[in-house]
Design a protein around this motif. Structure first.
Motif, PDB file in Angstrom:
ATOM      1  N   CYS A 269      -3.088   0.016 -10.956  1.00  0.00           N
ATOM      2  CA  CYS A 269      -3.981   0.732 -10.032  1.00  0.00           C
ATOM      3  C   CYS A 269      -4.667   1.868 -10.785  1.00  0.00           C
ATOM      4  O   CYS A 269      -4.017   2.639 -11.497  1.00  0.00           O
ATOM      5  CB  CYS A 269      -3.143   1.267  -8.871  1.00  0.00           C
TER       6      CYS A 269
ATOM      7  N   CYS B  77      -3.091   5.437  -9.138  1.00  0.00           N
ATOM      8  CA  CYS B  77      -1.681   5.857  -9.244  1.00  0.00           C
ATOM      9  C   CYS B  77      -0.949   5.163 -10.385  1.00  0.00           C
ATOM     10  O   CYS B  77       0.170   5.544 -10.724  1.00  0.00           O
ATOM     11  CB  CYS B  77      -0.953   5.618  -7.919  1.00  0.00           C
TER      12      CYS B  77
ATOM     13  N   SER C 198       0.376   2.187 -10.456  1.00  0.00           N
ATOM     14  CA  SER C 198       1.373   1.163 -10.113  1.00  0.00           C
ATOM     15  C   SER C 198       0.789  -0.236 -10.329  1.00  0.00           C
ATOM     16  O   SER C 198      -0.430  -0.411 -10.335  1.00  0.00           O
ATOM     17  CB  SER C 198       1.858   1.347  -8.666  1.00  0.00           C
TER      18      SER C 198
ATOM     19  N   CYS D  83      -4.268  -0.175  -5.837  1.00  0.00           N
ATOM     20  CA  CYS D  83      -3.180  -0.804  -5.074  1.00  0.00           C
ATOM     21  C   CYS D  83      -3.479  -0.654  -3.579  1.00  0.00           C
ATOM     22  O   CYS D  83      -4.378   0.116  -3.194  1.00  0.00           O
ATOM     23  CB  CYS D  83      -1.834  -0.171  -5.435  1.00  0.00           C
TER      24      CYS D  83
ATOM     25  N   CYS E 234      -3.423   2.959  -2.202  1.00  0.00           N
ATOM     26  CA  CYS E 234      -4.560   3.794  -2.627  1.00  0.00           C
ATOM     27  C   CYS E 234      -5.842   3.381  -1.903  1.00  0.00           C
ATOM     28  O   CYS E 234      -6.648   4.226  -1.531  1.00  0.00           O
ATOM     29  CB  CYS E 234      -4.725   3.749  -4.139  1.00  0.00           C
TER      30      CYS E 234
HETATM   31 ZN   LIG Z   1      -2.438   3.143  -6.341  1.00  0.00          ZN
END
Ligand SMILES: [Zn+2]
Ligand SMILES: [Zn+2]
Length: 267
Positions: free
Chosen positions: A38, A41, A43, A53, A56
């Protein structure tokens, strides 16, 4: 006749299909070596085309664009807006008559802007520029803009950063507007003629002093009678936009608006 017409295309089509198969293969290999993450963030995400993601995306959607004053850009409740202005802006004759923003400077948008500003990634130019284009197109006050003017950096800061983030945004916006049938040129005749401290390092009371006399238009700039839209990434107190707007007003512009990615809360 018709057969002959298709023969020259055949090698091109074979090449194109090989090329796109190769591209898919290299894309797959890159995703194996560097699993997609992402952009906000970090992830893991299933497909790099998703960019963010799910969490988000949701945060971004929930915070765009929110209710805000069309003069200072700050968050405001529905019932506190009068003619699009907050209480503080009711009796002001601001240098920037209208502001449009993508959203408040919150979580996901803030992280994307920081990555864009201090660790440029080309896909962020496109993504953030697309968000700004949507905000621009959705604002009827910007329907008659003549020129996009990115907030300039002083040459020393530009040299150390290697790019001006406002200029990159303006380029994406201009390109995407053109695809929508609106051709608005980018103009860089507004200059930053004095090197200044970063505004974020200063208290609100010192920000105006820091920027006084920092902007000027080239002597041959043709701004007379035009509706200018300043482009920038983030504004907080609005001092930078205001000082740039005042410099433009000396050139006989008709109107100065601004389009920014985010408006940060006053500290
Ligand atoms: Zn994210
Ligand atoms: Zn306001």
């Amino acid at each position: 006749m018709s057969r002959n017409r298709f023969i020259p295309n055949r090698p091109i089509k074979v090449f194109e299909s090989c090329f796109s198969a190769g591209r898919r293969l290299s894309h797959g290999l890159m995703e194996l070596i560097y699993p997609p993450a992402c952009a906000a963030c970090g992830s893991a995400i299933a497909d790099s085309d998703d960019f963010l993601c799910l969490d988000c995306w949701q945060n971004l959607r929930e915070n765009l664009p929110g209710n805000y004053c069309r003069v200072c850009g700050h968050d405001i409740g529905d019932f506190s807006l009068i003619d699009g202005r907050c209480h503080n802006c009711q009796n002001r004759r601001p240098a920037i008559s209208h502001i449009t923003r993508v959203g408040p400077y919150g979580k996901v948008l803030r992280q994307l802007i920081l990555s864009f500003k201090f660790g440029r990634q080309s896909q962020l130019d496109q993504f953030l520029g697309s968000l700004l284009t949507d905000a621009f197109l959705g604002d009827e006050h910007l329907a008659d803009v003549d020129l996009l003017v990115p907030i300039p950096l002083h040459w020393r800061r530009r040299w150390s950063r290697t790019y001006n983030q406002a200029e990159l945004l303006a380029k994406v916006v201009a390109r995407q507007l053109k695809k929508q049938g609106r051709s608005i040129p980018i103009n860089c005749d507004l200059l930053r003629i004095r090197h200044t401290e970063p505004q974020t390092s200063l208290a609100r009371s010192h920000r105006l002093l820091n920027l006084r006399g920092a902007f000027a238009a080239r002597v041959d700039a043709d701004y007379s009678g035009k509706h200018i839209c300043l482009i920038d990434d983030v504004t907080t107190t609005g001092t930078t936009l205001r000082v740039a707007g005042r410099a433009l007003r000396k050139t006989g512009v008709a109107r100065v608006s601004a389009a920014v990615l985010a408006v940060a809360a006053n500290d």
